[in-house]
Design a protein around this motif. Structure first.
Motif, mmCIF file in Angstrom:
data_model
loop_
_atom_site.group_PDB
_atom_site.id
_atom_site.type_symbol
_atom_site.label_atom_id
_atom_site.label_comp_id
_atom_site.label_asym_id
_atom_site.label_seq_id
_atom_site.Cartn_x
_atom_site.Cartn_y
_atom_site.Cartn_z
ATOM 1 N N LEU A 41 0.842 -1.198 0.000
ATOM 2 C CA LEU A 41 0.000 0.000 0.000
ATOM 3 C C LEU A 41 0.881 1.254 0.000
ATOM 4 C CD1 LEU A 41 -2.715 -0.946 2.629
ATOM 5 C CD2 LEU A 41 -3.083 -0.575 0.203
ATOM 6 N N PRO A 42 0.588 2.199 -0.865
ATOM 7 C CA PRO A 42 1.402 3.420 -0.875
ATOM 8 C C PRO A 42 0.992 4.396 0.213
ATOM 9 C CG PRO A 42 -0.296 3.545 -2.562
ATOM 10 C CD PRO A 42 -0.426 2.185 -1.925
ATOM 11 N N GLN A 43 1.937 5.177 0.668
ATOM 12 C CA GLN A 43 1.628 6.270 1.581
ATOM 13 C C GLN A 43 2.101 7.570 0.948
ATOM 14 O OE1 GLN A 43 3.909 6.259 5.287
ATOM 15 N NE2 GLN A 43 5.401 4.874 4.382
ATOM 16 N N SER A 44 1.419 8.644 1.295
ATOM 17 C CA SER A 44 1.720 9.937 0.695
ATOM 18 C C SER A 44 3.060 10.475 1.179
ATOM 19 C CB SER A 44 0.612 10.941 1.035
ATOM 20 O OG SER A 44 -0.622 10.530 0.483
ATOM 21 N N VAL A 45 3.806 11.056 0.264
ATOM 22 C CA VAL A 45 5.082 11.700 0.564
ATOM 23 C C VAL A 45 4.913 13.201 0.418
ATOM 24 C CG1 VAL A 45 7.467 12.033 -0.218
ATOM 25 C CG2 VAL A 45 6.475 9.731 -0.155
ATOM 26 N N ASN A 46 5.362 13.924 1.415
ATOM 27 C CA ASN A 46 5.304 15.383 1.375
ATOM 28 C C ASN A 46 6.605 15.932 1.934
ATOM 29 O OD1 ASN A 46 4.477 18.038 1.175
ATOM 30 N ND2 ASN A 46 3.347 18.010 3.105
ATOM 31 N N LEU A 47 7.477 16.391 1.052
ATOM 32 C CA LEU A 47 8.736 17.005 1.453
ATOM 33 C C LEU A 47 8.617 18.519 1.326
ATOM 34 C CD1 LEU A 47 11.239 14.686 -0.461
ATOM 35 C CD2 LEU A 47 10.276 14.363 1.823
ATOM 36 N N VAL A 108 10.340 14.669 -12.126
ATOM 37 C CA VAL A 108 11.201 15.797 -11.777
ATOM 38 C C VAL A 108 10.359 16.884 -11.126
ATOM 39 C CG1 VAL A 108 12.793 17.559 -12.641
ATOM 40 C CG2 VAL A 108 12.745 15.304 -13.715
ATOM 41 N N SER A 109 10.889 17.468 -10.050
ATOM 42 C CA SER A 109 10.212 18.570 -9.362
ATOM 43 C C SER A 109 11.109 19.795 -9.349
ATOM 44 C CB SER A 109 9.870 18.167 -7.924
ATOM 45 O OG SER A 109 9.244 19.235 -7.240
ATOM 46 N N LEU A 110 10.526 20.964 -9.493
ATOM 47 C CA LEU A 110 11.274 22.212 -9.406
ATOM 48 C C LEU A 110 10.950 22.884 -8.079
ATOM 49 C CD1 LEU A 110 13.140 24.352 -10.695
ATOM 50 C CD2 LEU A 110 11.087 25.431 -11.647
ATOM 51 N N VAL A 125 7.684 18.923 -2.569
ATOM 52 C CA VAL A 125 7.891 17.793 -3.463
ATOM 53 C C VAL A 125 6.955 16.693 -2.982
ATOM 54 C CG1 VAL A 125 9.505 16.013 -4.242
ATOM 55 C CG2 VAL A 125 10.291 18.369 -4.007
ATOM 56 N N ASN A 126 6.023 16.276 -3.837
ATOM 57 C CA ASN A 126 4.967 15.353 -3.435
ATOM 58 C C ASN A 126 5.008 14.063 -4.240
ATOM 59 O OD1 ASN A 126 3.722 17.198 -1.566
ATOM 60 N ND2 ASN A 126 2.941 18.320 -3.343
ATOM 61 N N GLY A 127 4.528 12.998 -3.633
ATOM 62 C CA GLY A 127 4.444 11.722 -4.323
ATOM 63 C C GLY A 127 3.949 10.643 -3.400
ATOM 64 N N SER A 128 4.368 9.403 -3.655
ATOM 65 C CA SER A 128 3.967 8.281 -2.812
ATOM 66 C C SER A 128 5.093 7.260 -2.760
ATOM 67 C CB SER A 128 2.686 7.626 -3.339
ATOM 68 O OG SER A 128 2.884 7.113 -4.642
ATOM 69 N N VAL A 129 5.093 6.460 -1.684
ATOM 70 C CA VAL A 129 6.116 5.446 -1.463
ATOM 71 C C VAL A 129 5.460 4.301 -0.698
ATOM 72 C CG1 VAL A 129 6.916 6.327 0.776
ATOM 73 C CG2 VAL A 129 8.544 5.159 -0.738
#
Length: 281
Positions: A41-47, A108-110, A125-129
């Protein structure tokens, strides 16, 4: 994002509970399968990235360094890619960056930390892991080699920004930081790949100058701050005749490149040079 994540977990949990309860005698292999499903299951990534001067977030005006020097910025942008979370055993889990075709696209994120060149900023910088326990984070400052020599005029944002494109022989500016100690003489730190060949695309760059940053420590996947310490970036740097700082231009630019942990001669990460610019916060 957090609500959606919780809903997903709840639905899958109910499904898994029902699956197990209907099977009176559960085989060990079934339990292992269920465990693997839960881990997938993925979890949200928020850097969240922040640039600090003497411990304070940079402003659009004059900032005072810890050595009492004043510094101003007119550009502070970096491409971030190849984000991974690190487990205790040293293995990594790739972060799948989300796509909005504004700040993030093609993995890629800016990150944009000032408003002189641009009216808007982006610190996220957002995504999932995959769900897991992580003891560090790794990311690259720069555009991946496979994307570095695209035609920027027909790409989705943020890879379509002309001011972040160096030249057809070098590709994108992996980092673009422009600053002044007196508001008149500006130093432009432009990190990008050099010694590129293979016309017409020039995709073979022997000196990549893409900083691979590894930060160890307890991380909060859903809300992690990463600090850029301007004082440490500018340690040992004084304005000289060289206002344009690119890899290979020599002193006083060398110390700026080395702050990323890179070797100024070959453009690779150097274990004898500790990067001093980034840290977990």
């Amino acid at each position: 994002m957090k609500l959606l994540h919780l809903i997903k977990i709840s639905i899958v949990s109910v499904f898994l509970f029902g699956f197990v309860s209907c099977d009176i005698i559960s085989e060990p292999s079934d339990n292992q399968t269920l465990a693997l499903l839960a881990l997938a299951l993925p979890q949200s990534v928020n850097l969240e990235f922040e640039a600090l001067v003497n411990g304070q977030k940079i402003t659009s005006g004059t900032n005072t360094l810890s050595d009492s020097r004043s510094v101003q910025f007119r550009d502070f942008r970096l491409y971030i890619s190849e984000v991974k979370f690190v487990r205790a055993d040293g293995s990594t889990a790739d972060v799948s960056l989300s796509t909005d075709n504004v700040w993030q696209a093609n993995g890629v994120s800016l990150v944009d930390l000032e408003t002189y060149r641009t009216t808007e900023t982006n610190i996220k910088v957002n995504g999932s892991v995959p769900i897991g326990s992580y003891t560090g984070i790794q990311f690259t400052v720069g555009v991946p080699a496979a994307l570095n020599h695209l035609n920027s005029t027909n790409q989705s944002s943020p890879l379509n920004i002309g001011s972040m494109y160096w030249s057809w022989t070098g590709g994108y500016k992996h980092a673009n930081i422009e600053f002044s100690y007196n508001g008149t003489d500006w130093t432009s730190l432009h990190l990008g790949s050099t010694t590129c060949s293979g016309a017409p695309n020039y995709g073979n760059c022997s000196k990549k100058f893409r900083a691979i940053i590894l930060l160890s420590g307890q991380v909060n996947v859903s809300n992690q701050k990463i600090s850029l310490d301007v004082d440490k970036l500018l340690t040992g740097h004084t304005y000289g005749a060289m206002g344009m700082c690119m890899p290979g231009t020599g002193a006083p630019c060398d110390s700026l490149v080395q702050a990323f942990g890179m070797n100024i001669s070959n453009g690779a990460m150097d274990s004898s040079i500790t990067q001093r610019f980034f840290s977990l916060r």
